[in-house]
Design a protein around this motif. Sequence first.
Motif, PDB file in Angstrom:
ATOM      1  N   SER A   1      -2.731   6.087 -10.891  1.00  0.00           N
ATOM      2  CA  SER A   1      -4.133   6.074 -10.472  1.00  0.00           C
ATOM      3  C   SER A   1      -4.992   5.126 -11.294  1.00  0.00           C
ATOM      4  O   SER A   1      -6.076   4.744 -10.876  1.00  0.00           O
ATOM      5  CB  SER A   1      -4.714   7.487 -10.561  1.00  0.00           C
TER       6      SER A   1
ATOM      7  N   TYR B   1       1.378   3.900  -3.206  1.00  0.00           N
ATOM      8  CA  TYR B   1       1.103   5.316  -3.003  1.00  0.00           C
ATOM      9  C   TYR B   1       2.275   6.168  -3.489  1.00  0.00           C
ATOM     10  O   TYR B   1       2.083   7.238  -4.065  1.00  0.00           O
ATOM     11  CB  TYR B   1       0.842   5.589  -1.521  1.00  0.00           C
TER      12      TYR B   1
ATOM     13  N   GLN C   1       0.833  -1.198   0.000  1.00  0.00           N
ATOM     14  CA  GLN C   1       0.000   0.000   0.000  1.00  0.00           C
ATOM     15  C   GLN C   1       0.874   1.258   0.000  1.00  0.00           C
ATOM     16  O   GLN C   1       0.643   2.195  -0.767  1.00  0.00           O
ATOM     17  CB  GLN C   1      -0.905  -0.013   1.241  1.00  0.00           C
ATOM     18  N   ASP C   2       1.915   1.258   0.821  1.00  0.00           N
ATOM     19  CA  ASP C   2       2.840   2.393   0.857  1.00  0.00           C
ATOM     20  C   ASP C   2       3.576   2.532  -0.469  1.00  0.00           C
ATOM     21  O   ASP C   2       3.757   3.644  -0.979  1.00  0.00           O
ATOM     22  CB  ASP C   2       3.854   2.215   1.997  1.00  0.00           C
TER      23      ASP C   2
END
Length: 326
Positions: A131, A126, A122-123
């Motif tokens: 997107s 990001y 997840q990190d």
Amino acid sequence: MAKITFDGIEVEVEDGTTILQAARKIGGSVVPPAMCYYTPLKGSGGKCRVCLVKVTQGSAKDPRPMPKLVASCITPVQDGMVVENTTNEDVMNARKGIVEMLLINHPLDCPICDQAGECDLQDLSYEHGVSATRYEEERRTFNKVDLGPYIQLHMTRCILCYRCVYTADQITPNRVHGVLGRGDAAEIGTYIENVIDNDFSGNVIDVCPVGALTDKTWRFKNRVWFTKPMDAHRDCPTCSGKVTLWTRGEEVLRVTARKDQYNEVEEFICNTCRFDKKETKDWTIEGPRHINRNSVISVNHYELPVLNVPIVPNLPSSTKKNLPQA
């Protein structure tokens, strides 16, 4: 000893040290991410490729650059080596592509995943992801599998980092799970529906960088950023007994091993400590656990400033704060 220049910063390390470990001696944002490498596990690394770096000078004796990007977690340093990570455009583009590849089959179920808030992927997505996805084919999916009474496997989320396999090989007897199949059919599984059942089996949950292996006693109980991590210990005949309790109010929601700033376990713990001791009376509470790594947990202000520092011994440094003067 060998001197290596990493993103313009010179550091001296012992011979045989990997580029990744040399970067960790510097610390901060220059350290490459790692999804498969795990310091306590021998043989780990070289699988996820997110730690790729550019070696622009091989050594003082041979200053030629390495022709391709190399995995920093398995490449040893040479004296005079010059390495670029965040300062090299090719490295950042390659990392962006690797993140896109890892997310090809990974489901976008962060809102219901117990790993959300402390997930390395997840990190990483990001920081380096995009997107929208360019992938049009159908994602591969698997049914959820119960690996015994405490562990559930969500193979759909797995990125095949092999950490759980190395953990079972090196700290538990009679490993019964591994990687089955080859290529895009590869999956973590057990032979003939065996269950993972030994005193240290719960550690495969701690080493998993995503939400593929989850704690069934913690599933869907709370979000990690609503809990308060507390260091605690007990006299345990099987392991060190040093753990982190994740509490909300007086309730202990889960117990994990203590982890360092790179999300790696400091000492593996037994299943009795992890799954059976879920009351504060079972533990000697040491105080709040300071989360050193960048995480949604670390920005949750559970560590309040302590005014009378000399009166309260053994405080984490993060609690020793000077309040602004009126």
